[in-house]
Design a protein around this motif. Structure first.
Motif, PDB file in Angstrom:
ATOM      1  N   ARG A  30       0.669  -1.157  -0.145  1.00  0.00           N
ATOM      2  CA  ARG A  30      -0.073   0.068   0.074  1.00  0.00           C
ATOM      3  C   ARG A  30       0.851   1.150   0.237  1.00  0.00           C
ATOM      4  O   ARG A  30       2.066   1.323   0.588  1.00  0.00           O
ATOM      5  N   GLY A  31       0.552   2.142  -0.853  1.00  0.00           N
ATOM      6  CA  GLY A  31       1.144   3.400  -0.597  1.00  0.00           C
ATOM      7  C   GLY A  31       1.225   4.222   0.602  1.00  0.00           C
ATOM      8  O   GLY A  31       0.172   4.174   1.259  1.00  0.00           O
ATOM      9  N   VAL A  32       2.437   4.747   1.153  1.00  0.00           N
ATOM     10  CA  VAL A  32       2.512   5.355   2.262  1.00  0.00           C
ATOM     11  C   VAL A  32       2.156   6.804   2.071  1.00  0.00           C
ATOM     12  O   VAL A  32       2.809   7.642   1.154  1.00  0.00           O
ATOM     13  N   ASP A  33       1.424   7.442   2.916  1.00  0.00           N
ATOM     14  CA  ASP A  33       1.101   9.025   2.784  1.00  0.00           C
ATOM     15  C   ASP A  33       1.941   9.735   3.659  1.00  0.00           C
ATOM     16  O   ASP A  33       1.892   9.685   4.718  1.00  0.00           O
ATOM     17  N   VAL A  37       2.197  10.776   7.575  1.00  0.00           N
ATOM     18  CA  VAL A  37       3.329  10.460   8.643  1.00  0.00           C
ATOM     19  C   VAL A  37       3.824  11.642   9.291  1.00  0.00           C
ATOM     20  O   VAL A  37       3.955  11.742  10.374  1.00  0.00           O
ATOM     21  N   GLY A  38       4.103  12.741   8.316  1.00  0.00           N
ATOM     22  CA  GLY A  38       4.589  13.782   8.979  1.00  0.00           C
ATOM     23  C   GLY A  38       3.868  14.531  10.101  1.00  0.00           C
ATOM     24  O   GLY A  38       4.070  15.068  11.070  1.00  0.00           O
ATOM     25  N   ILE A  39       2.379  14.529   9.852  1.00  0.00           N
ATOM     26  CA  ILE A  39       1.490  15.009  10.645  1.00  0.00           C
ATOM     27  C   ILE A  39       1.547  14.588  12.261  1.00  0.00           C
ATOM     28  O   ILE A  39       1.276  14.966  13.108  1.00  0.00           O
ATOM     29  N   ILE A  40       1.489  13.032  12.055  1.00  0.00           N
ATOM     30  CA  ILE A  40       1.509  12.136  12.978  1.00  0.00           C
ATOM     31  C   ILE A  40       2.926  12.219  13.972  1.00  0.00           C
ATOM     32  O   ILE A  40       2.740  12.353  15.073  1.00  0.00           O
ATOM     33  N   VAL A  41       3.912  12.495  13.335  1.00  0.00           N
ATOM     34  CA  VAL A  41       5.226  12.795  13.807  1.00  0.00           C
ATOM     35  C   VAL A  41       5.201  14.215  14.725  1.00  0.00           C
ATOM     36  O   VAL A  41       5.569  14.395  15.897  1.00  0.00           O
ATOM     37  N   ALA A  42       4.537  15.077  13.957  1.00  0.00           N
ATOM     38  CA  ALA A  42       4.436  16.283  14.438  1.00  0.00           C
ATOM     39  C   ALA A  42       3.769  16.389  15.709  1.00  0.00           C
ATOM     40  O   ALA A  42       3.909  17.063  16.774  1.00  0.00           O
ATOM     41  N   VAL A  43       2.431  15.723  15.658  1.00  0.00           N
ATOM     42  CA  VAL A  43       1.601  15.641  16.880  1.00  0.00           C
ATOM     43  C   VAL A  43       2.306  15.111  17.997  1.00  0.00           C
ATOM     44  O   VAL A  43       2.307  15.513  19.110  1.00  0.00           O
TER      45      VAL A  43
END
Length: 271
Positions: A30-33, A37-43
């Motif tokens: 599956r393609g990685v968005d 991922v960036g939003i999750i890391v930032a949170v």
């Protein structure tokens, strides 16, 4: 079985062996968005920063908890000292100049005043040149967390005076002045400081814990803030009472000049 059938059969068997030998097909990845991922890391990082900030703030705010107030000296000073109502009188009655100092143990400006001039004043008290009258005014009782340190410390100062060891207690509180808006020293720590400066009077702990002079100190706060003779002009142009306030023989003194005490004494009449 004819030759053609045997040939066909061998072909099918060979095809079956080749098919079995092939590795199982992997499911399509599956393609990685990357944006997700960036939003999750930032949170996650933000949550960690907030949590760390809260922990640091609480630790800094409560850094006096469980600590001991260091005593800067022990025992009664070398000069006479007594409590006169809500004022602590230090020095010889025949001194050439009488200084009245109005201060709050939590007031940063009062702490700076004591740091700059406290030793000079005490030297003149010891020399018999100055009679010092110390007024502890609980102006900032609402500015500690929990509230009440200004009143508790002012009361404890009077209790120390009753026990004959005021100056070391007073100087120790200014040397270990807590920050405005944060946790200050509690009654148990004030009582422990009393022991640290040499107070053995069994009445001292009860005086501190019971707030013996609290009501009188609150009334004194009202009195001095309403006394026009003690009002001064502030940098913003307003006038009123503030700490520290210093008077010499009843007249207001500006302490902005580093040499104010020397000049005051040089102009005082000889005893």
């Amino acid at each position: 079985m004819g030759g053609a059938e045997r040939t066909a059969r061998k072909r099918r068997q060979e095809q079956m062996r080749q098919q079995a030998a092939k590795p199982a097909a992997k499911p399509a990845a599956r393609g990685v968005d990357k944006r997700t991922v960036g939003i999750i890391v930032a949170v996650v990082l933000l949550a960690a920063a907030v949590t760390g900030g809260i922990v640091w703030y609480q630790a800094d705010k409560n850094k006096t908890e469980g600590q001991t107030i260091a005593a800067v000296a022990q025992g009664a000073p070398a000069w006479p000292e007594r409590r006169d109502g809500l004022v602590v009188v230090s020095g010889k009655p025949e001194a050439r100049v009488t200084l009245d100092v109005y201060a709050d143990f939590l007031c940063p400006a009062c702490g700076e005043f004591h740091k700059r001039f406290g030793k000079q004043i005490e030297e003149q008290v010891a020399a018999g040149t100055v009679l010092l009258r110390t007024h502890m005014i609980p102006m900032l009782s609402a500015r500690s967390d929990p509230e009440g340190y200004s009143l508790d410390s002012a009361n404890a100062g009077l209790c120390a005076a009753d026990s004959g060891v005021f100056t070391p207690f007073h100087d120790s509180l200014f040397a270990a002045q807590p920050e405005e808006g944060k946790r200050a020293w509690d009654k148990a720590q004030l009582t422990a400081l009393g022991r640290g400066v040499g107070i053995s009077d069994p009445a001292f702990p009860a005086c501190v814990e019971g707030g013996t002079y609290n009501q009188q100190l609150d009334a004194e706060l009202t009195r001095v803030t309403e006394d026009p003779a003690l009002h001064q002009e502030f940098p913003d142009g307003n006038k009123g009472f503030g700490t520290p306030t210093v008077t010499a023989d009843g007249k207001p003194v500006s302490t902005s000049d580093p040499e104010w005490l020397t000049k005051l004494l040089s102009g005082a009449p000889a005893a």
